[in-house]
Design a protein around this motif. Structure first.
Motif, PDB file in Angstrom:
ATOM      1  N   ARG A  95      -8.197  21.014 -18.405  1.00  0.00           N
ATOM      2  CA  ARG A  95      -7.560  21.658 -17.319  1.00  0.00           C
ATOM      3  C   ARG A  95      -6.730  20.425 -16.741  1.00  0.00           C
ATOM      4  O   ARG A  95      -5.362  20.551 -16.621  1.00  0.00           O
ATOM      5  CB  ARG A  95      -8.191  22.442 -16.463  1.00  0.00           C
ATOM      6  N   ASP A  96      -7.676  19.388 -16.230  1.00  0.00           N
ATOM      7  CA  ASP A  96      -6.772  18.483 -15.468  1.00  0.00           C
ATOM      8  C   ASP A  96      -5.690  17.704 -16.251  1.00  0.00           C
ATOM      9  O   ASP A  96      -4.502  17.377 -15.814  1.00  0.00           O
ATOM     10  CB  ASP A  96      -7.685  17.518 -15.051  1.00  0.00           C
ATOM     11  N   LEU A  97      -6.061  17.434 -17.663  1.00  0.00           N
ATOM     12  CA  LEU A  97      -5.107  16.828 -18.536  1.00  0.00           C
ATOM     13  C   LEU A  97      -3.685  17.766 -18.788  1.00  0.00           C
ATOM     14  O   LEU A  97      -2.816  17.022 -18.828  1.00  0.00           O
ATOM     15  CB  LEU A  97      -5.744  16.509 -19.890  1.00  0.00           C
ATOM     16  N   ALA A  98      -3.964  18.959 -18.622  1.00  0.00           N
ATOM     17  CA  ALA A  98      -2.809  19.738 -18.918  1.00  0.00           C
ATOM     18  C   ALA A  98      -1.675  19.594 -17.740  1.00  0.00           C
ATOM     19  O   ALA A  98      -0.739  19.335 -18.195  1.00  0.00           O
ATOM     20  CB  ALA A  98      -3.204  21.324 -18.876  1.00  0.00           C
ATOM     21  N   SER A  99      -2.391  19.603 -16.608  1.00  0.00           N
ATOM     22  CA  SER A  99      -1.470  19.379 -15.367  1.00  0.00           C
ATOM     23  C   SER A  99      -0.832  17.863 -15.204  1.00  0.00           C
ATOM     24  O   SER A  99       0.091  17.591 -14.936  1.00  0.00           O
ATOM     25  CB  SER A  99      -2.122  20.116 -14.037  1.00  0.00           C
ATOM     26  N   GLU A 100      -1.887  17.155 -15.279  1.00  0.00           N
ATOM     27  CA  GLU A 100      -1.482  15.693 -15.326  1.00  0.00           C
ATOM     28  C   GLU A 100      -0.315  15.189 -16.404  1.00  0.00           C
ATOM     29  O   GLU A 100       0.748  14.530 -16.133  1.00  0.00           O
ATOM     30  CB  GLU A 100      -2.490  14.701 -15.726  1.00  0.00           C
ATOM     31  N   LEU A 101      -0.524  15.720 -17.578  1.00  0.00           N
ATOM     32  CA  LEU A 101       0.474  15.315 -18.505  1.00  0.00           C
ATOM     33  C   LEU A 101       1.741  16.384 -18.810  1.00  0.00           C
ATOM     34  O   LEU A 101       2.362  16.081 -19.754  1.00  0.00           O
ATOM     35  CB  LEU A 101      -0.248  15.151 -19.977  1.00  0.00           C
ATOM     36  N   LYS A 102       1.570  17.252 -18.227  1.00  0.00           N
ATOM     37  CA  LYS A 102       2.472  18.495 -18.259  1.00  0.00           C
ATOM     38  C   LYS A 102       2.378  18.890 -19.643  1.00  0.00           C
ATOM     39  O   LYS A 102       3.534  18.923 -20.486  1.00  0.00           O
ATOM     40  CB  LYS A 102       3.869  17.895 -18.170  1.00  0.00           C
ATOM     41  N   LEU A 103       1.169  19.254 -20.079  1.00  0.00           N
ATOM     42  CA  LEU A 103       0.851  19.541 -21.561  1.00  0.00           C
ATOM     43  C   LEU A 103       0.636  21.001 -21.560  1.00  0.00           C
ATOM     44  O   LEU A 103      -0.719  21.466 -21.076  1.00  0.00           O
ATOM     45  CB  LEU A 103       0.013  18.582 -22.089  1.00  0.00           C
ATOM     46  N   PRO A 104       1.035  21.654 -22.404  1.00  0.00           N
ATOM     47  CA  PRO A 104       0.556  23.187 -22.552  1.00  0.00           C
ATOM     48  C   PRO A 104      -0.652  23.022 -23.384  1.00  0.00           C
ATOM     49  O   PRO A 104      -0.596  22.219 -24.471  1.00  0.00           O
ATOM     50  CB  PRO A 104       1.534  23.889 -23.134  1.00  0.00           C
ATOM     51  N   VAL A 105      -1.792  23.539 -23.075  1.00  0.00           N
ATOM     52  CA  VAL A 105      -3.033  23.739 -23.736  1.00  0.00           C
ATOM     53  C   VAL A 105      -3.426  25.271 -24.384  1.00  0.00           C
ATOM     54  O   VAL A 105      -3.424  25.985 -23.561  1.00  0.00           O
ATOM     55  CB  VAL A 105      -4.226  23.000 -23.226  1.00  0.00           C
ATOM     56  N   ILE A 106      -3.675  25.321 -25.466  1.00  0.00           N
ATOM     57  CA  ILE A 106      -4.238  26.428 -25.922  1.00  0.00           C
ATOM     58  C   ILE A 106      -5.637  26.495 -26.231  1.00  0.00           C
ATOM     59  O   ILE A 106      -5.868  25.580 -27.211  1.00  0.00           O
ATOM     60  CB  ILE A 106      -3.364  27.204 -26.806  1.00  0.00           C
ATOM     61  N   ILE A 107      -6.469  27.189 -25.606  1.00  0.00           N
ATOM     62  CA  ILE A 107      -8.093  26.963 -26.284  1.00  0.00           C
ATOM     63  C   ILE A 107      -8.754  28.297 -26.756  1.00  0.00           C
ATOM     64  O   ILE A 107      -8.543  29.407 -26.039  1.00  0.00           O
ATOM     65  CB  ILE A 107      -8.818  26.558 -25.079  1.00  0.00           C
TER      66      ILE A 107
END
Lengths: 270, 273, 264
Positions: free
Chosen positions: B201-213
């Motif tokens: 979750r943190d990486l998604a917002s830090e890296l502006k990266l969409p994540v699908i889990i």
């Protein structure tokens, strides 16, 4: 059930196997006896020689004693040559067997044609014995160490390729999938996901084959393909039995040495 | 500080439309499925086993070949790429796996750098002489997830949570435009699995990266996601904020699941709360 | 994070640099030295190529005209293999008991191990040459050779199996007052029987292979037929024999594998 079986043997209504199992067992036994009878009855031997053989062997053994070390320097040189044949041939065979293993493993082969070519190479290499390969290569290269190296190499490719191919087929596919997902090329996937997984099997198989090749190299000389076998053949041809026994002792030492070295390497590397 | 990790780029958008996947002659696993993911969202896909979650994820980077439909990542249509183009395009999608899918006998650094295999030359891959930028990037990412001191350890010497961190760093090394995670916590114990979820979750917002889990554990999904997608029989039947996921909708997503398995799902909901 | 390192080397397999480069150097020197001193006579090799050409031309197409000779040779190999397997397995059982550390007393154990090591160390061809000299040409020498060959393999693996047996059963027999032989027959033999049968079938297959080879030095069987054909430059017949040998080996391997799977 097995552990109580001997004690229960005394009860008169107990039997260890079902009727079918017993029939199978007696059938197997009868078949064996029949085969042995057939073989003994029709084999082309002179039975007087057979009855006489213990005395003959005792006689030969007597003439071999004591071993004669006077020719030891050239024996040792031939042993060194034997080690070189085994080592060089194993090295080259290992390198050559890698692509063969790659194309003959179900999960890495590029296509069906390659798979069958690979399998054909493995089967023909494995089914023809080293000595027969040696006969062929002595005819081609002439007598000497080179024919021996090539013969051992040809025989080893099938053995190494088969075992390495099986190791490749047993790898865990998941890292391969992960690297595919990274967009890695086929060659890099082999390099990173397959090679590291096959490495332990690779060394184990190479060491095992080296050990076997050491033994095989001792007989190459009998068909003229170099190594200690040449000296053995010479000594036998001139009825120099004490030297024969010396050569046999050296071979024994070589083989034991090979086993010690290979088990040390196995422990060290794996 | 974080500037180096985050790439400045326009808003990311993955647009899946009418995606269908047949295995053999049976019922399709995915039925004309539509899904759009954008920005730095963390989207969780839930559903019982066999709902098609894993197939959906693998269709996106074509580890599984879709039967029909369209997958568009920032203007690149994935379904029509040839092998070579697909390899190049796959670099843009990071993936994290349930079984970590690391190469056990290689060091952590080699595993991490294997994420760059699509970029570096064969020679530097072979000799393990990686570009300086990649090594610096790897150390930064490993430090971020707390495994930098393991660089020279073999991957099989690490614990499950540490191994999954290596998996995450490997995916991030690609500098991906989107991160896919297939049951990333299913092989981990509850505590570690929460750590990995909050890391994602943190990486998604830090890296502006969409994540699908893809995820089994509904409690975790609700806690860490920005959006929840519920799948059943190859279709999306729920797609909304986590707090909108009610018991009634849960029942619908997991309907028909044998009582034992449902109890397990229910228990995990209860235990997490 | 600004101080992050930007270089990394894979930790070498051998940490000590002196040892590492020493080893690399030694291996390199060995190869250069042995390869450089390899007596390759290129003229002879070039000459050999035309010779190889002649052999291959002579070998194709394979000649099956003398199939009677071929079949006789094979039957003889089969007989040798059967007799050697039965004899070898029969001798292997007592030898395996001698070489099992948990059954035999120390001096007997060492004697048993020594016999097995010697039997394993010599290639069947060497053993065959000695037997041919001692008892004359023919299948008898071949059978004796393969008996030795079988002992080296069967006795070794059987001894290992005996060392793994469940010793509780032996103690149970002893406490029941059974004698040494009775103990072996009732407590040990049943445990090793399946292994013995499996090894016997496997060995029959290897003996058939080996009998094709020992014939080359005069110990009978198909190998003798092959060596004769080769010696008389009948390369087409030699190829026919080789093809049949390969075929028979593949069949025998498949059959032996199948039977062992059924028994296990």
């Amino acid at each position: 059930m097995m552990s109580t079986q001997p004690l229960q043997d005394t009860l008169d209504h107990w039997s260890r196997f079902t009727l079918r199992q017993r029939l199978m067992r007696y059938g197997g036994l009868a078949l064996t006896l029949l085969l042995v009878g057939w073989a003994l009855g029709s084999i082309d031997v002179i039975w007087e020689w057979v009855w006489d053989s213990p005395r003959q062997m005792g006689d030969l053994f007597g003439r071999m004693m004591p071993p004669d070390p006077s020719n030891l320097p050239s024996i040792l040189e031939a042993i060194w040559q034997t080690v070189n044949i085994a080592t060089l041939a194993t090295m080259v065979a290992v390198v050559v067997s890698l692509p063969v293993a790659y194309i003959s493993a179900q999960n890495t082969t590029p296509n069906r044609v390659a798979l069958w070519i690979g399998r054909f190479i493995l089967v023909s290499s494995r089914s023809v014995n080293t000595i027969i390969w040696a006969l062929l290569f002595v005819a081609i290269f002439g007598p000497g160490i080179v024919a021996g190296i090539v013969a051992i190499m040809f025989r080893s490719i099938g053995f190494l390729g088969k075992l390495l191919g099986e190791a490749i087929e047993e790898i865990d596919h998941k890292p391969v999938e992960a690297l595919e997902a990274c967009g890695a090329s086929r060659f890099k996937i082999v390099l990173y996901a397959i090679v590291p997984q096959v490495m332990p099997a690779f060394f184990a198989v190479a060491i095992l084959r080296w050990d076997i090749n050491l033994r095989e190299s001792t007989v190459l000389g009998l068909v003229g393909a170099g190594g200690i076998g040449m000296i053995l053949q010479g000594a036998i041809d001139t009825f120099n039995w004490p030297e024969v026994s010396m050569v046999l002792l050296t071979i024994l030492a070589l083989v034991v040495f090979g086993e010690v070295v290979s088990s040390y390497l196995r422990k060290k590397i794996l | 500080m974080r500037g180096r990790l985050a790439l400045v780029r326009k808003t990311i958008m993955l647009k899946i439309s009418k995606l269908t996947k047949h295995y053999g002659s049976g019922d399709p696993v995915l039925k004309e499925l539509d899904l759009t993911v954008e920005g730095d969202q963390l989207t969780s896909v839930i559903g019982s086993s066999g709902a098609g979650k894993s197939t959906l994820l693998r269709c996106i980077n074509r580890l599984v070949e879709p039967t029909s439909g369209s997958i568009d990542l920032n203007g690149t249509e994935f379904t029509t790429l040839n092998r070579r183009e697909l390899r190049a395009a796959r670099r843009r999608i990071g993936m994290v796996f349930q079984g970590f899918n690391l190469i056990d006998r290689l060091t952590v650094m080699e595993n991490v750098q294997s994420g760059r295999l699509g970029y570096i030359s064969t020679w530097s891959a072979l000799t393990r002489r990686y570009p300086r930028d990649d090594i610096r990037h790897a150390y930064e990412l490993m430090e971020r997830v707390g495994i930098a001191h393991y660089a020279n350890k073999r991957a099989d010497e690490l614990s499950g949570g540490e191994r999954q961190r290596v998996g995450v760093v490997r995916a991030l090394m690609q500098r991906p435009e989107i991160l896919l995670a297939d049951e990333p916590t299913a092989s981990l114990d509850p505590k570690t699995s929460e750590q990995i979820m909050s890391l994602l979750r943190d990486l998604a917002s830090e890296l502006k990266l969409p994540v699908i889990i893809n995820i089994h554990n509904v409690t975790e999904a609700k806690e860490y996601s920005d959006r929840i997608v519920g799948m059943r029989y190859g279709r999306i039947i729920f797609d909304d904020l986590p707090e909108k996921l009610t018991t009634a909708e849960m029942d619908e997503i997991y309907a028909g699941v044998p009582a034992m398995d449902r109890a397990a799902v229910g228990a995990s909901v209860g235990a997490g709360a | 994070m600004s101080g992050a390192k930007d270089c990394w080397r894979k930790p070498p397999f051998i940490a000590n640099p002196v040892l590492r480069y020493g080893l690399y150097g030694a291996v390199l020197i060995y190869f250069v030295a042995t390869l450089a001193t390899l007596p390759i006579d290129w003229d002879r090799v070039a000459d050999g190529m035309t010779r190889a050409q002649r052999i291959f031309n002579g070998a194709f197409p394979p000649n099956f005209e003398r199939s009677g000779l071929l079949i006789d040779g094979f039957l003889e190999s089969l007989k040798i293999a059967i007799l050697a397997t039965v004899g070898g397995v029969a001798l292997s059982v007592p030898l395996a008991f001698m070489a099992a550390g948990n059954i035999a007393i120390k001096p007997v154990y060492f004697l048993g191990r020594a016999i097995i090591i010697v039997a394993r160390s010599f290639h069947p061809v060497i053993v065959a040459i000695i037997f041919v000299k001692a008892v004359g040409f023919g299948p008898f020498a071949g059978a004796l050779t393969l008996v030795v060959y079988s002992i080296g393999f069967v006795a070794k693996l059987l001894a290992e199996r005996i060392e793994e047996i469940d010793f509780g059963q032996v103690e149970a027999m002893r406490s029941a007052g059974a004698g040494f032989i009775a103990t072996l027959v009732y407590a040990v033999l049943p445990q090793i029987m399946p292994r013995l049968v499996g090894l016997g079938i496997y060995q029959l297959d290897s003996n058939l292979r080996a009998s094709a080879v020992v014939g080359i030095v005069g110990a009978g069987g198909i190998g003798a037929t092959l060596a004769n054909a080769f010696g008389r430059y009948d390369y087409d017949f030699a190829l026919a024999i080789t093809m049949v040998i390969v075929g028979v080996i593949l069949i025998s391997e498949a059959v032996s594998g199948f039977v062992r799977k059924r028994i296990a």
